[in-house]
Design an enzyme around this catalytic site. Structure first.
Site, mmCIF file in Angstrom:
data_model
loop_
_atom_site.group_PDB
_atom_site.id
_atom_site.type_symbol
_atom_site.label_atom_id
_atom_site.label_comp_id
_atom_site.label_asym_id
_atom_site.label_seq_id
_atom_site.Cartn_x
_atom_site.Cartn_y
_atom_site.Cartn_z
ATOM 1 N N LYS A 165 31.159 67.625 -13.895
ATOM 2 C CA LYS A 165 30.006 68.177 -14.593
ATOM 3 C C LYS A 165 28.924 68.693 -13.645
ATOM 4 O O LYS A 165 27.996 69.379 -14.080
ATOM 5 C CB LYS A 165 29.451 67.152 -15.577
ATOM 6 C CG LYS A 165 30.468 66.827 -16.670
ATOM 7 C CD LYS A 165 29.978 65.838 -17.697
ATOM 8 C CE LYS A 165 31.067 65.563 -18.733
ATOM 9 N NZ LYS A 165 30.648 64.625 -19.789
ATOM 10 N N SER A 419 38.654 63.468 -14.812
ATOM 11 C CA SER A 419 37.352 64.128 -14.892
ATOM 12 C C SER A 419 36.156 63.290 -14.467
ATOM 13 O O SER A 419 35.077 63.836 -14.275
ATOM 14 C CB SER A 419 37.127 64.604 -16.337
ATOM 15 O OG SER A 419 37.200 63.509 -17.232
#
Length: 555
Positions: A165, A419
């Site tokens: 992110k 992730s």
């Protein structure tokens, strides 16, 4: 409105709209489909059609807030279908939602992003001012076990935030004008996006405010504060925090940095797909991507489908946080009326408008997985690389495993995006407990009984079928409560003095909340009163009085 469910259904709880329940009439049909395996055999999928009441969701005009943080009533109230997560359930590994390719149609009413050249935007992205190209590592143990070649895209190794992110936040913020940077930025996040915005703001010398739900794990909150951003705790969900952040952005002239629904955000995340294509020098069957709001998978799909259209892009969601799968199934964005928070990094009530448009045009389907499978994948990653992923970070591995097993895949190259690694330490105990369950090929049961110390009695027990045991007027009720101070006390106070309590057991489930099992002496004439009181508590609950295994264990 009808909902299509395949084979598996979670345990029904009151307060939700379950697919399968003793209180609901259903009709069953069988669908023949060609299994995508090397033998191309036909297999049967049993589906259940249930009538689901579709409600219109109105944004809350006032929300529960943390301390004095309040959310004003919005001037515009969008309306979306409110749909229960349980209304779409199918066997893990099966591509239950295959989007219609509607490239010429857009349902985006607020923005005109159709003409964005995402391939060009990804190639010109500025993410590498702060992010690194993460390695694509071979998972030898998993590959040998599944008879495929599994590659791990290690976004959990991003410096500072341990999550992909960082890419999206910086790519958007680096394009802001000097005046916009001077006024500062604001975002809403359950953790990883907040860290990306905070680190990007630190790099660019920008004042940043982060609105976070009160359920945010402390490890993520403390990290954001250490990076220099101002943290505001507001609401209990991402939607509530977003409402506050957007309003404050207008009030103070700050730039709102969305978590997923913006071309610059999508393009920043698309660099993950660009790196995968460049790093893997072999034919690639599929890329498995965790899905929350849809930004990561939309970005990866936008790049990979432009240069390697034959590669499948497959999303992975938890059964209880499946907003993208449900949106694709209904052909429009929906909002989940309730969702699980076990994988808080992907716990999003509604996907983005632009991300939904891209996913509907580009991705190849969505895999759904259970909490047990996610925990098993966390353990797989630890065994493989001695790294600990957060639940959302292990989601793609769980989806890849389920897909390869279900379709009998052999010898193909598949990539799973790991992730994030922002695991709350307190959740490790639960992960450890569920990991072994997720690895079981067959369900495991524990039986308990009391047998007299006589040989013939033990022999008789071998063929005994136990009848239901019960105590007159006693009910067993299981509640699922959120992980917030005061909720457990509120539950106890509600029943205190009304009925005799014979049993009480609580087990915390981390950010997912906790399970409370209560045994109460309630006569039949008081059941309506009990249910009415239980409904006012705002917690999901289920009666376990007829649970034979539990009765044996307790009595």
């Amino acid at each position: 409105m009808e909902a299509l469910c395949f084979e598996y259904s979670p345990t029904p709880l009151f307060g939700t709209t379950p697919c399968h329940s003793m209180f609901q009439k259903t009709k069953t049909l069988t669908i023949n489909k060609a299994a995508k395996s090397h033998k191309n055999q036909l297999s049967n999928i049993t589906a259940t059609l249930t009538n689901q009441k579709v409600e219109i969701f109105h944004r809350a005009s006032h929300l529960n807030s943390h301390k004095k943080t309040k959310l004003p009533k919005p001037s515009h109230i969008p309306q979306l279908m409110r749909v229960p997560a349980e209304s779409l359930v199918y066997e893990s590994g099966f591509l239950g939602v295959v989007p219609k390719k509607l490239a010429g149609e857009s349902h985006n009413h607020n923005h005109n992003y159709k003409d964005i050249n995402y391939l060009n935007e990804i190639l010109l992205s500025k993410v590498y001012d702060v992010a690194v190209e993460t390695p694509l590592e071979y998972a030898s143990k998993l590959s040998e076990k599944l008879d495929v070649h599994i590659w791990l895209k290690r976004e959990d190794l991003q410096p500072g935030v341990f999550s992909f992110k960082l890419r999206r936040a910086y790519n958007m913020m680096a394009k802001l004008s000097r005046e916009q940077l001077r006024k500062g930025v604001i975002c809403c996040s359950a953790g990883n996006h907040a860290q990306g915005v905070a680190l990007s703001a630190q790099k660019l010398g920008v004042d940043a405010v982060v609105a976070m739900p009160t359920t945010t794990p402390e490890i993520k909150l403390k990290t954001v504060e250490r990076l220099g951003a101002t943290v505001v705790l507001v609401g209990e969900s991402y939607a509530e925090a977003q409402e506050y952040a957007k309003h404050r952005a207008k009030e103070e002239g700050r730039t709102f940095v969305p978590g997923f629904d913006h071309p610059d955000i999508i393009a920043g995340q698309g660099t993950v797909g660009m790196e995968i294509v460049r790093q893997l020098h072999a034919p690639l069957h599929a890329i498995f991507v965790p899905v929350g709001g849809g930004g990561l998978i939309a970005g990866i799909a936008a790049y990979v489908k432009s240069v390697c259209p034959e590669v499948k892009i497959i999303g992975v969601e938890p059964y209880d946080a499946n907003s993208m799968a449900l949106s694709l199934y209904h052909g429009q964005r929906i909002v989940l009326d309730k969702m699980g928070n076990f994988a808080e990094g992907v716990a999003i009530e509604e996907v983005g408008e632009e991300t939904f448009r891209l996913c509907r045009e580009l991705i190849d389907g969505v895999i759904l997985v259970s909490h047990d499978a996610i925990c098993a994948s966390i353990k797989d990653m630890f065994d493989e690389k001695r790294s600990i992923l957060e639940p959302a970070g292990a989601l793609a591995i769980a989806g890849a495993k389920a897909y390869c097993k279900y379709h009998g895949l052999q010898g193909e190259n598949v990539v799973a995006v790991t992730s994030g690694a922002n695991m709350n330490f307190n959740k490790l105990r639960l992960v450890s407990q569920l990991a072994d369950v997720g690895r079981q090929h067959e369900p495991e049961a524990v039986f308990s009984t009391i047998v007299p110390q006589k040989r013939e009695k033990l022999e008789q027990f071998s063929g005994l079928v136990c009848d239901q045991l019960s105590i007159e007027n006693e009910i067993l009720c299981r509640f699922v409560i959120p992980d917030r101070p005061g909720v457990l006390m509120k539950l106890l106070n509600a029943f205190n003095g009304r009925w005799t309590m014979n049993l009480f057991h609580y087990q915390g489930q981390g950010e997912s909340g906790g399970n409370v099992l209560m045994g109460l002496q309630v006569v039949s004439s008081e059941m309506d009163e009990f249910k009415a009181l239980a409904d006012t508590l705002g917690c999901d609950y289920a009666f376990e009085t007829s649970n034979k295994a539990l009765q044996l264990l307790l009595h």
